[in-house]
Design a protein around this motif. Structure first.
Motif, PDB file in Angstrom:
ATOM      1  N   GLU A  70       0.832  -1.196   0.000  1.00  0.00           N
ATOM      2  CA  GLU A  70       0.000   0.000   0.000  1.00  0.00           C
ATOM      3  C   GLU A  70       0.869   1.250   0.000  1.00  0.00           C
ATOM      4  OE1 GLU A  70      -3.388  -1.703  -0.726  1.00  0.00           O
ATOM      5  OE2 GLU A  70      -3.292   0.421  -0.320  1.00  0.00           O
ATOM      6  N   ALA A  71       1.959   1.216   0.761  1.00  0.00           N
ATOM      7  CA  ALA A  71       2.830   2.379   0.818  1.00  0.00           C
ATOM      8  C   ALA A  71       3.428   2.672  -0.558  1.00  0.00           C
ATOM      9  CB  ALA A  71       3.937   2.163   1.847  1.00  0.00           C
ATOM     10  N   LEU A  72       3.857   1.639  -1.282  1.00  0.00           N
ATOM     11  CA  LEU A  72       4.425   1.859  -2.611  1.00  0.00           C
ATOM     12  C   LEU A  72       3.349   2.357  -3.564  1.00  0.00           C
ATOM     13  CD1 LEU A  72       6.746   1.811  -4.596  1.00  0.00           C
ATOM     14  CD2 LEU A  72       6.336  -0.647  -4.920  1.00  0.00           C
ATOM     15  N   ARG A  73       2.175   1.760  -3.521  1.00  0.00           N
ATOM     16  CA  ARG A  73       1.083   2.211  -4.397  1.00  0.00           C
ATOM     17  C   ARG A  73       0.729   3.663  -4.088  1.00  0.00           C
ATOM     18  NH1 ARG A  73      -4.085  -0.963  -3.813  1.00  0.00           N
ATOM     19  NH2 ARG A  73      -2.876  -2.611  -4.756  1.00  0.00           N
ATOM     20  N   ASP A  74       0.697   4.021  -2.807  1.00  0.00           N
ATOM     21  CA  ASP A  74       0.409   5.409  -2.436  1.00  0.00           C
ATOM     22  C   ASP A  74       1.474   6.350  -2.969  1.00  0.00           C
ATOM     23  OD1 ASP A  74      -1.849   4.546  -1.122  1.00  0.00           O
ATOM     24  OD2 ASP A  74      -0.959   4.654   0.882  1.00  0.00           O
ATOM     25  N   ARG A  75       2.743   5.925  -2.890  1.00  0.00           N
ATOM     26  CA  ARG A  75       3.841   6.747  -3.407  1.00  0.00           C
ATOM     27  C   ARG A  75       3.727   6.912  -4.920  1.00  0.00           C
ATOM     28  NH1 ARG A  75       8.997   3.851  -1.486  1.00  0.00           N
ATOM     29  NH2 ARG A  75       9.973   5.432  -2.772  1.00  0.00           N
ATOM     30  N   VAL A  76       3.323   5.847  -5.611  1.00  0.00           N
ATOM     31  CA  VAL A  76       3.147   5.912  -7.069  1.00  0.00           C
ATOM     32  C   VAL A  76       2.025   6.887  -7.410  1.00  0.00           C
ATOM     33  CG1 VAL A  76       2.347   4.597  -9.073  1.00  0.00           C
ATOM     34  CG2 VAL A  76       4.130   3.661  -7.589  1.00  0.00           C
ATOM     35  N   GLN A  77       0.898   6.783  -6.705  1.00  0.00           N
ATOM     36  CA  GLN A  77      -0.219   7.686  -6.978  1.00  0.00           C
ATOM     37  C   GLN A  77       0.181   9.139  -6.720  1.00  0.00           C
ATOM     38  OE1 GLN A  77      -3.213   5.347  -4.623  1.00  0.00           O
ATOM     39  NE2 GLN A  77      -4.484   5.819  -6.407  1.00  0.00           N
ATOM     40  N   ALA A  78       0.902   9.382  -5.633  1.00  0.00           N
ATOM     41  CA  ALA A  78       1.331  10.743  -5.322  1.00  0.00           C
ATOM     42  C   ALA A  78       2.293  11.265  -6.398  1.00  0.00           C
ATOM     43  CB  ALA A  78       1.996  10.783  -3.945  1.00  0.00           C
ATOM     44  N   ALA A  79       3.211  10.410  -6.848  1.00  0.00           N
ATOM     45  CA  ALA A  79       4.171  10.821  -7.880  1.00  0.00           C
ATOM     46  C   ALA A  79       3.460  11.138  -9.193  1.00  0.00           C
ATOM     47  CB  ALA A  79       5.218   9.732  -8.087  1.00  0.00           C
ATOM     48  N   LEU A  80       2.496  10.321  -9.576  1.00  0.00           N
ATOM     49  CA  LEU A  80       1.751  10.575 -10.809  1.00  0.00           C
ATOM     50  C   LEU A  80       0.957  11.874 -10.712  1.00  0.00           C
ATOM     51  CD1 LEU A  80       0.558   6.944 -11.602  1.00  0.00           C
ATOM     52  CD2 LEU A  80       2.223   8.292 -12.907  1.00  0.00           C
ATOM     53  N   THR A  81       0.391  12.135  -9.543  1.00  0.00           N
ATOM     54  CA  THR A  81      -0.340  13.388  -9.342  1.00  0.00           C
ATOM     55  C   THR A  81       0.607  14.575  -9.466  1.00  0.00           C
ATOM     56  OG1 THR A  81      -1.944  12.274  -7.916  1.00  0.00           O
ATOM     57  CG2 THR A  81      -1.792  14.674  -7.725  1.00  0.00           C
TER      58      THR A  81
ATOM     59  N   THR B 256       4.245  -4.604  -6.541  1.00  0.00           N
ATOM     60  CA  THR B 256       4.211  -5.947  -5.980  1.00  0.00           C
ATOM     61  C   THR B 256       3.614  -5.938  -4.589  1.00  0.00           C
ATOM     62  OG1 THR B 256       6.431  -5.713  -5.123  1.00  0.00           O
ATOM     63  CG2 THR B 256       6.206  -6.769  -7.282  1.00  0.00           C
ATOM     64  N   ASP B 257       3.128  -7.114  -4.183  1.00  0.00           N
ATOM     65  CA  ASP B 257       2.515  -7.230  -2.868  1.00  0.00           C
ATOM     66  C   ASP B 257       3.464  -7.861  -1.853  1.00  0.00           C
ATOM     67  OD1 ASP B 257       2.568  -9.757  -3.894  1.00  0.00           O
ATOM     68  OD2 ASP B 257       0.469 -10.212  -3.530  1.00  0.00           O
ATOM     69  N   ASP B 258       4.753  -7.712  -2.067  1.00  0.00           N
ATOM     70  CA  ASP B 258       5.732  -8.222  -1.108  1.00  0.00           C
ATOM     71  C   ASP B 258       6.798  -7.163  -0.860  1.00  0.00           C
ATOM     72  OD1 ASP B 258       7.414  -8.300  -3.327  1.00  0.00           O
ATOM     73  OD2 ASP B 258       7.207 -10.440  -3.596  1.00  0.00           O
ATOM     74  N   GLU B 259       7.777  -7.500  -0.052  1.00  0.00           N
ATOM     75  CA  GLU B 259       8.786  -6.517   0.328  1.00  0.00           C
ATOM     76  C   GLU B 259       9.829  -6.248  -0.757  1.00  0.00           C
ATOM     77  OE1 GLU B 259       9.645 -10.571   1.693  1.00  0.00           O
ATOM     78  OE2 GLU B 259       8.103  -9.241   2.402  1.00  0.00           O
ATOM     79  N   SER B 260       9.694  -6.840  -1.941  1.00  0.00           N
ATOM     80  CA  SER B 260      10.689  -6.634  -2.993  1.00  0.00           C
ATOM     81  C   SER B 260      10.609  -5.253  -3.631  1.00  0.00           C
ATOM     82  CB  SER B 260      10.540  -7.710  -4.075  1.00  0.00           C
ATOM     83  OG  SER B 260       9.285  -7.579  -4.709  1.00  0.00           O
ATOM     84  N   ASN B 261       9.480  -4.557  -3.488  1.00  0.00           N
ATOM     85  CA  ASN B 261       9.299  -3.214  -4.058  1.00  0.00           C
ATOM     86  C   ASN B 261       9.561  -3.186  -5.554  1.00  0.00           C
ATOM     87  OD1 ASN B 261       8.374  -1.848  -1.824  1.00  0.00           O
ATOM     88  ND2 ASN B 261      10.420  -1.345  -1.103  1.00  0.00           N
ATOM     89  N   VAL B 262       8.921  -4.081  -6.284  1.00  0.00           N
ATOM     90  CA  VAL B 262       9.021  -4.092  -7.735  1.00  0.00           C
ATOM     91  C   VAL B 262       7.877  -3.266  -8.303  1.00  0.00           C
ATOM     92  CG1 VAL B 262       8.956  -5.516  -9.816  1.00  0.00           C
ATOM     93  CG2 VAL B 262      10.161  -6.324  -7.780  1.00  0.00           C
ATOM     94  N   LEU B 263       8.220  -2.398  -9.223  1.00  0.00           N
ATOM     95  CA  LEU B 263       7.256  -1.513  -9.856  1.00  0.00           C
ATOM     96  C   LEU B 263       7.293  -1.782 -11.354  1.00  0.00           C
ATOM     97  CD1 LEU B 263       6.788   2.143  -8.988  1.00  0.00           C
ATOM     98  CD2 LEU B 263       7.419   1.616 -11.316  1.00  0.00           C
ATOM     99  N   ARG B 264       6.141  -2.056 -11.935  1.00  0.00           N
ATOM    100  CA  ARG B 264       6.048  -2.319 -13.382  1.00  0.00           C
ATOM    101  C   ARG B 264       5.169  -1.260 -14.029  1.00  0.00           C
ATOM    102  NH1 ARG B 264       3.640  -7.832 -15.819  1.00  0.00           N
ATOM    103  NH2 ARG B 264       5.803  -8.481 -15.749  1.00  0.00           N
TER     104      ARG B 264
ATOM    105  N   PRO C   3      14.823   0.533  -4.270  1.00  0.00           N
ATOM    106  CA  PRO C   3      15.326   0.505  -2.895  1.00  0.00           C
ATOM    107  C   PRO C   3      14.436   1.396  -2.024  1.00  0.00           C
ATOM    108  CG  PRO C   3      16.732   1.867  -4.275  1.00  0.00           C
ATOM    109  CD  PRO C   3      15.693   1.257  -5.173  1.00  0.00           C
ATOM    110  N   ARG C   4      14.469   1.167  -0.746  1.00  0.00           N
ATOM    111  CA  ARG C   4      13.667   1.998   0.165  1.00  0.00           C
ATOM    112  C   ARG C   4      14.048   3.462  -0.015  1.00  0.00           C
ATOM    113  NH1 ARG C   4      10.925  -1.458   3.222  1.00  0.00           N
ATOM    114  NH2 ARG C   4      11.887  -3.447   3.704  1.00  0.00           N
ATOM    115  N   GLY C   5      13.038   4.320  -0.048  1.00  0.00           N
ATOM    116  CA  GLY C   5      13.271   5.747  -0.176  1.00  0.00           C
ATOM    117  C   GLY C   5      13.603   6.206  -1.581  1.00  0.00           C
ATOM    118  N   ALA C   6      13.433   5.340  -2.581  1.00  0.00           N
ATOM    119  CA  ALA C   6      13.754   5.703  -3.963  1.00  0.00           C
ATOM    120  C   ALA C   6      12.856   6.834  -4.451  1.00  0.00           C
ATOM    121  CB  ALA C   6      13.599   4.488  -4.877  1.00  0.00           C
TER     122      ALA C   6
END
Length: 174
Positions: free
Chosen positions: A29-40, A68-76, A126-129
């Motif tokens: 959820e945190a990564l998805r939220d970051r993606v949505q904020a970045a796109l905005t 991704t839904d795991d700790e790997s933080n993969v973004l496609r 990576p974290r904080g990317a």
């Protein structure tokens, strides 16, 4: 041979807890939220579709980001395009163009399923990317991959820009 189920699964905290319950959902959820904020921030209007992907329109093209839904933080970052004339209908020709594009680029990959072209750009964060910076690069790269795929499939020469020259160089070496 040892039983793979008997091997301890040490998570990121190294105490034997894999963190597979609520922690991974929070990271996704945190990564998805970051993606949505970045796109905005990039002036786009993201929404989450029924598959859980972040959907948006970029340069008049429907595109998506899957986290991704795991700790790997993969973004496609990806999009899908219907193939029509003047693109050849021969599946082998279509796949050959995908192969040429995949050899020419490291960050963009293509595939054909039936009459649909899929072009993706996948990244391990990576974290904080800097998600905004990554998306600012990945979105145009995916669209450039689509454009080059169509140019090659229809026999047109790429515009001679850096990516096209790299592609011609890879083809010449083959």
């Amino acid at each position: 041979m040892s039983d793979p189920t008997a091997i301890p699964n040490f998570g990121p905290n190294n105490n034997g807890d894999s963190g597979s319950s609520g922690e991974t959902g929070q990271q996704e959820e945190a990564l998805r939220d970051r993606v949505q904020a970045a796109l905005t921030e990039l002036g786009l209007e993201p929404s989450v579709d029924k598959d859980g992907d972040v959907a948006f329109t970029f340069s008049e093209q429907q595109m998506f980001v899957r986290c991704t839904d795991d700790e790997s933080n993969v973004l496609r970052v990806f999009g899908q395009w219907a193939l029509e004339d003047p693109v050849p209908s021969d599946p082998n020709e279509r796949l050959q163009v995908c192969n040429d594009l995949n050899v020419a680029f490291n960050l963009v990959k293509s595939a054909v399923a039936g009459d649909t072209l899929l072009v993706t750009s996948e990244h391990i964060l990576p974290r904080g990317a800097d998600v905004r910076g990554l998306l600012g690069l990945a979105l145009p790269l995916v669209l450039q991959g689509v454009q080059l795929w169509h140019q090659r499939a229809t026999g047109q020469e790429p515009g001679g820009e850096g990516a096209g020259q790299g592609e011609q160089g890879a083809e010449g070496q083959a």
